[in-house]
Design an enzyme around this catalytic site. Structure first.
Site, PDB file in Angstrom:
ATOM      1  N   HIS A   1     -38.069 -12.084   1.690  1.00  0.00           N
ATOM      2  CA  HIS A   1     -36.761 -12.724   1.476  1.00  0.00           C
ATOM      3  C   HIS A   1     -36.709 -13.482   0.156  1.00  0.00           C
ATOM      4  O   HIS A   1     -35.623 -13.812  -0.315  1.00  0.00           O
ATOM      5  CB  HIS A   1     -36.451 -13.664   2.643  1.00  0.00           C
ATOM      6  CG  HIS A   1     -36.173 -12.916   3.917  1.00  0.00           C
ATOM      7  ND1 HIS A   1     -34.911 -12.736   4.417  1.00  0.00           N
ATOM      8  CD2 HIS A   1     -37.002 -12.280   4.780  1.00  0.00           C
ATOM      9  CE1 HIS A   1     -34.968 -12.019   5.525  1.00  0.00           C
ATOM     10  NE2 HIS A   1     -36.238 -11.735   5.776  1.00  0.00           N
TER      11      HIS A   1
ATOM     12  N   ASP B   1     -33.828 -17.473  -6.874  1.00  0.00           N
ATOM     13  CA  ASP B   1     -33.598 -17.359  -5.435  1.00  0.00           C
ATOM     14  C   ASP B   1     -33.646 -15.897  -5.019  1.00  0.00           C
ATOM     15  O   ASP B   1     -33.149 -15.034  -5.762  1.00  0.00           O
ATOM     16  CB  ASP B   1     -32.212 -17.930  -5.097  1.00  0.00           C
ATOM     17  CG  ASP B   1     -32.193 -18.626  -3.747  1.00  0.00           C
ATOM     18  OD1 ASP B   1     -33.030 -18.258  -2.898  1.00  0.00           O
ATOM     19  OD2 ASP B   1     -31.369 -19.526  -3.551  1.00  0.00           O
TER      20      ASP B   1
HETATM   21  O1  F6P Z   1     -37.289 -16.842   2.247  1.00  0.00           O
HETATM   22  C1  F6P Z   1     -36.608 -17.981   2.428  1.00  0.00           C
HETATM   23  C2  F6P Z   1     -36.803 -18.654   3.767  1.00  0.00           C
HETATM   24  O2  F6P Z   1     -37.742 -18.058   4.602  1.00  0.00           O
HETATM   25  C3  F6P Z   1     -35.464 -18.732   4.425  1.00  0.00           C
HETATM   26  O3  F6P Z   1     -35.512 -18.541   5.771  1.00  0.00           O
HETATM   27  C4  F6P Z   1     -35.072 -20.144   4.190  1.00  0.00           C
HETATM   28  O4  F6P Z   1     -34.342 -20.206   3.003  1.00  0.00           O
HETATM   29  C5  F6P Z   1     -36.354 -20.878   4.000  1.00  0.00           C
HETATM   30  O5  F6P Z   1     -37.263 -19.955   3.519  1.00  0.00           O
HETATM   31  C6  F6P Z   1     -36.770 -21.539   5.260  1.00  0.00           C
HETATM   32  O6  F6P Z   1     -37.765 -22.412   5.002  1.00  0.00           O
HETATM   33  P1  F6P Z   1     -38.426 -23.268   6.156  1.00  0.00           P
HETATM   34  O7  F6P Z   1     -38.619 -22.348   7.320  1.00  0.00           O
HETATM   35  O8  F6P Z   1     -39.691 -23.756   5.546  1.00  0.00           O
HETATM   36  O9  F6P Z   1     -37.445 -24.352   6.453  1.00  0.00           O
END
Ligand code: F6P
Length: 486
Positions: A157, A364
């Protein structure tokens, strides 16, 4: 089809409504309908979890949600450590913020191995595993060690950065090699995929032909699947949200003033400092915009125990207070700053209230807030999206006003342009972007990836895997939790 989707963070349905923008919120509607089992962290840790994976299972739409308590001894090293103090900064091209210890890397590997063992209870010969994101780069290799022969896919992602940045990440050759246990690796953009191919060439000496790389694991297909949203559903939520008390209160408070909105996790990749500086500059350059436009910045605290995040929180708060002190008046606050998360049903209404959406990350993977802001607009009076050219979303949303988030003056001018854009141009840009959102929906993304993953099983049938990698590159030794790489 037996599908098991795995991500670190999961969404737990309406009652626990997720924030917009992230992976969990994006996956929820499609996973619910697919009948898949969605496996992720319960948010709890447990001592001795290495010995016996504990899974709590609850229904989720047509399928189920399986929640794992992760091993207490390794959780911090895995999540705050290697995943978010080494991989996250590296993947977002912030080598300067990489902090890594050997113990953190061991914990990352241990948690990947633990999750692999936990997944075996869902494993049947025809199970397709679909692993999400940077928390689980080596999970596929661990599943193979446990004897899984069926297709395993992985979707990243985040961005995949250039090889110079990847080179600064300790253990990157082992991680790259482990990733080749996946049959399919999906990226958000062609740039990410090309950077990955470059890393395979320079770090492992492997060539990619026709989107396929051969390694000792067999074949791995590399492809691009830009993640989308359900634009119509989001538009409906925005229409409905207008009557939500928070949205009505915001509207009443504006009294004819225009609103710009930013919604982000409080993360250094999101470019908050530059964005606030751009607003500061805009009010200095265009004093006529004082009192006629304010910024609502929602910044949800994130990963707070990591020093880089604590420092950012202080820096953003200090900067906002300076800007408000400089431009504010007794009855007007330029920047309303909220440090909490909102559910999708409120945010959709907040987006619709704002004449400008500012989504200006430094880097991003995709940034679904950009897509959600567009989908939430009124078709007859849409707002304008100001979007960083370094968000994956800029590839599709090229009808937004694209900005370089490092150019503060340029952003200030563009936000002012957005505020005065005529209706006809706003409608034209909105329609062009909605057409793209419809073309690349979340349903399409999900179906395309699963279809491509199923197709890899046919690919494999006639191909002999290459012999093992050169001796010494990958050394396995038995441990309490299975094989590890060194
Ligand atoms: O890849 C990005 C991501 O996995 C999304 O789910 C979100 O933007 C973020 O990272 C979530 O981060 P965390 O689970 O550490 O809050």
């Amino acid at each position: 089809m037996n599908l098991v989707v795995v991500s670190n963070r999961v969404a737990r349905g309406k009652a626990n409504e997720p924030m917009t923008g992230g992976l969990a919120a994006a996956l929820l509607p499609v996973v619910e309908k697919s009948g898949a089992i969605w496996v992720g962290s319960s948010g709890r840790v447990r001592d001795g979890a290495q010995l016996e994976p504990i899974v709590e299972i609850e229904p989720l739409g047509e399928g189920a949600l399986a929640l794992l308590d992760l091993p207490a001894a390794h959780y911090a090293g895995y999540y705050e450590g290697f995943a978010n103090s080494a991989l996250w900064p590296a993947l977002h091209s912030r080598s300067d913020l990489i902090r890594v210890s050997h113990d953190d890397y061991e914990s990352y590997r241990e948690v990947n191995a633990f999750v692999a063992r936990s997944l075996m209870r869902f494993h049947k010969p025809d199970t397709l595993f679909w692993i999400q994101d940077y928390h689980f780069l080596s999970l596929g290799a661990e599943l193979r060690d446990l004897g899984v022969k069926s297709a395993i896919g992985f979707f990243l992602h985040t961005p995949w950065p250039s090889r110079c940045v990847v080179d600064s990440l300790p253990h990157h050759p082992e991680l790259l090699e482990a990733m080749l246990a996946y049959d399919l690796i999906g990226f958000q953009t062609a740039d990410d995929c090309e950077n990955f191919i470059d890393c395979l060439r320079t770090s492992l000496g492997l060539k990619v032909k026709g989107g396929v790389v051969r390694s000792r694991h067999g074949r791995t297909r590399l492809a691009v699947f830009p993640i989308g949203i359900d634009a119509d559903k989001f538009a409906q939520a925005a229409t409905k949200a207008v009557s939500h008390p928070d949205v009505s209160r915001l509207r009443r408070s504006l009294q004819g003033e225009k609103l710009a909105i930013g919604v982000d996790r409080l993360d250094y990749s999101k470019g908050l400092v530059n964005r606030i500086s751009a607003f500061d500059r805009m009010w200095s350059l265009h004093p006529n915009l004082l009192r006629s436009v304010s910024l609502l910045q929602i910044a949800t605290p994130s990963r707070e125990s990591i020093p880089a995040y604590g420092n950012l929180q202080s820096e953003v708060a200090r900067l906002i207070s300076e800007v408000n002190g400089r431009h504010g008046e007794v009855d007007w606050t330029p920047i309303r700053y909220l440090n909490k998360g909102y559910g999708q049903s409120v945010l959709a209404g907040l987006y619709r209230t704002a004449q400008v959406g500012v989504v200006t990350p430094l880097y991003d993977g995709m940034n679904l807030v950009a897509k959600e802001y567009v989908a939430a607009q009124s078709p007859v009076d849409p707002g304008v999206l100001v979007l960083s050219k370094f968000a994956g979303a800029a590839n599709e949303l090229d009808a937004a006003l694209l900005v370089n988030p490092h150019d503060i003056d340029g952003m200030a001018r563009t936000i002012a342009t957005a505020l005065s854009m005529p209706l006809a141009e706003r409608c034209m840009r909105y329609e062009a972007m909605m057409a793209k959102l419809h073309r690349h929906s979340i349903q399409q993304w999900f179906a395309d990836f699963v279809t491509a993953l199923q197709a890899t099983e046919l690919d494999e049938a006639d191909v002999e895997p290459l012999p093992a990698t050169p001796p010494g590159f990958l050394v396995r030794r038995a441990s309490s939790s299975g094989a590890r790489y060194h």
